[in-house]
Every structure is written in C-alpha cells, then in structure tokens.
Design a protein around this motif. Structure first.
Motif, PDB file in Angstrom:
ATOM      1  N   ASN A   1      21.934  54.166  42.384  1.00 11.96           N
ATOM      2  CA  ASN A   1      22.300  53.454  43.605  1.00 11.96           C
ATOM      3  C   ASN A   1      22.177  54.338  44.836  1.00 11.96           C
ATOM      4  O   ASN A   1      21.736  53.889  45.898  1.00 11.96           O
ATOM      5  CB  ASN A   1      23.736  52.927  43.477  1.00 11.96           C
ATOM      6  CG  ASN A   1      23.797  51.615  42.724  1.00 11.96           C
ATOM      7  OD1 ASN A   1      23.192  50.628  43.119  1.00 11.96           O
ATOM      8  ND2 ASN A   1      24.529  51.595  41.636  1.00 11.96           N
ATOM      9  N   LYS A  40      19.696  53.506  47.982  1.00 10.72           N
ATOM     10  CA  LYS A  40      20.183  53.322  49.346  1.00 10.72           C
ATOM     11  C   LYS A  40      19.529  54.306  50.309  1.00 10.72           C
ATOM     12  O   LYS A  40      19.175  53.942  51.435  1.00 10.72           O
ATOM     13  CB  LYS A  40      21.709  53.478  49.368  1.00 10.72           C
ATOM     14  CG  LYS A  40      22.457  52.339  48.698  1.00 10.72           C
ATOM     15  CD  LYS A  40      23.947  52.521  48.786  1.00 10.72           C
ATOM     16  CE  LYS A  40      24.692  51.388  48.089  1.00 10.72           C
ATOM     17  NZ  LYS A  40      24.413  50.067  48.713  1.00 10.72           N
ATOM     18  N   THR A  67      15.954  53.155  50.920  1.00 10.81           N
ATOM     19  CA  THR A  67      15.916  51.988  51.792  1.00 10.81           C
ATOM     20  C   THR A  67      16.177  52.362  53.248  1.00 10.81           C
ATOM     21  O   THR A  67      15.551  51.823  54.162  1.00 10.81           O
ATOM     22  CB  THR A  67      16.956  50.954  51.334  1.00 10.81           C
ATOM     23  OG1 THR A  67      16.697  50.591  49.975  1.00 10.81           O
ATOM     24  CG2 THR A  67      16.910  49.708  52.201  1.00 10.81           C
TER      25      THR A  67
END
Length: 223
Positions: free
Chosen positions: A140, A144, A147
């Motif tokens: 995760n 993140k 992104t």
C-alpha cells in the motif's frame, strides 16, 4: 444534435479470434512438465523412460506453441512483448524471484513452527501474520507513493534487498530461534515481497503497448 450523436457513436467491434491452438499447446506443455516434476524421484526414477518422455513432450509442445504464436492472428502470448523493451524481462525475473520466495516461505514456515517450535496447525497459520501484514502495508505504501509522485524504481531495488536479507535471516533459524525472532525475519521477507510484487507488475505493464497489457500481466509471472 441527434445527427452528431449518431455520428459519434462507435462502430461495431470485430469479433475476437480465440487462440485455441495456443491454449491447447501451452496447457499440454505445462501439464507434461508438471507431471514430470511431480513423478520424478517419487513414482519413477529421474532417468526413467516415463520422465524422459514427459520432458521431451513438454519441450516439443513448447516449441510448437512458440511456432503457433508467430502465426496466430490474435496470439495468446504475443512474442513481441518479450522483445519490445528490456524492462519486461526484468519485471518477469523480479516477479518470479519474489513469488518463489513468498510461496516457499509460506510452505516452509508453518512446518518449521509446528515441528521445531511446537506450534499447533492453527497457530502456525496465525504466526504467518507478520509476513502477510508486512506485505500488505508495504504494498500500500508503494502504491500510494507511486500514485502521488509517479516514481517507482526505488521500490523494486529496496524490495529485492529486503528479500535477500530476509531469506538470509530465515536460513539462520534453528531449534533455539524464538518465535519473536522468527516473526521479525518473516516481516522482513513480507516487506520485500510487498515492495517488489506490485511494482514489478507495474513495470511489466508499462513496458508493452496497451493492446498487450493483459498478455504481459499474465505472462510475466510465468517467465
């Protein structure tokens, strides 16, 4: 407006051509290889004619599959994805190594915990949580950051380093290793796979054209 909307409507799509020949040849090759690997050394000797025949059959079917993919109008595994960019083979190697490490640890550690650390079958499954949680958390975090910034090259490097360290730590375990130490070692392996698996898959997808993205996603772990 109606006329403009009618002109803007997309035309009918062509019917997809399923590569049945490629599917059959690849399935046969994988099945023959799996049977040879399963039976060799247990049901038959490694040099038995059954094992040798299965190995030859697997190679022959694989060669026929490659030849078939060169001629297929819509190949199951376009060969161009292996030649278009050097990042795709790199991603395939990363996915293979990290996948083998993860699944190997998942198979080995419960047995170690039951036989050496006297854990029950149920407890040995729960004791894998440090590795699974570390994989989830780091995956995760990497997603993140990628992104938000568009940068991801550092994560496969970091993940590979953590995998090497983690597997090295697991190799030092013996009858005196505590459950706490085992959990810490597993967390390092989990962090390595979390940083590596997702990012390597992203690299494989970015290395090919849009039309080949699905084939690249499926082919990379099988490299």
């Amino acid at each position: 407006m109606l006329g403009h909307a009618a002109r803007a409507r997309p035309g009918p799509r062509g019917r997809a051509v399923v590569d049945w020949r490629g599917i059959a040849l690849l399935t046969g090759a994988v099945s023959a290889f799996a049977m040879a690997a399963t039976w060799a050394g247990s049901v038959y000797a490694w040099g038995a004619w059954q094992i040798v025949s299965l190995a030859v059959l697997a190679l022959a079917l694989l060669a026929a599959f490659v030849a078939s993919e060169r001629r297929a109008p819509e190949p199951l595994m376009p060969l161009r994805i292996h030649q278009g960019h050097r990042n795709f083979p790199l991603a395939a190697v990363l996915l293979t190594v990290s996948g083998v490490s993860l699944f190997g640890a998942t198979l080995y550690l419960p047995l170690y915990q039951q036989v050496v650390q006297s854990a029950s079958a149920a407890d040995s499954g729960l004791l894998l949580l440090p590795m699974m949680i570390a994989t989830l958390v780091t995956s995760n975090i990497a997603g993140k950051v990628m992104t938000a910034t568009g940068r991801y090259k550092v994560f496969p490097v970091l993940g590979s380093a953590l995998l090497v360290v983690g597997m090295g730590l697991l190799s030092t375990m013996d009858t005196s290793t505590s459950r706490f130490a085992t959990s810490a070692y597993m967390a390092v392996v989990g962090a390595g796979t979390g940083f590596t698996l997702q990012m390597a898959n992203t690299i494989a997808q970015n290395a090919v054209d849009l039309r080949d993205m699905g084939a690249a996603s499926g082919a990379a772990p099988a490299e």
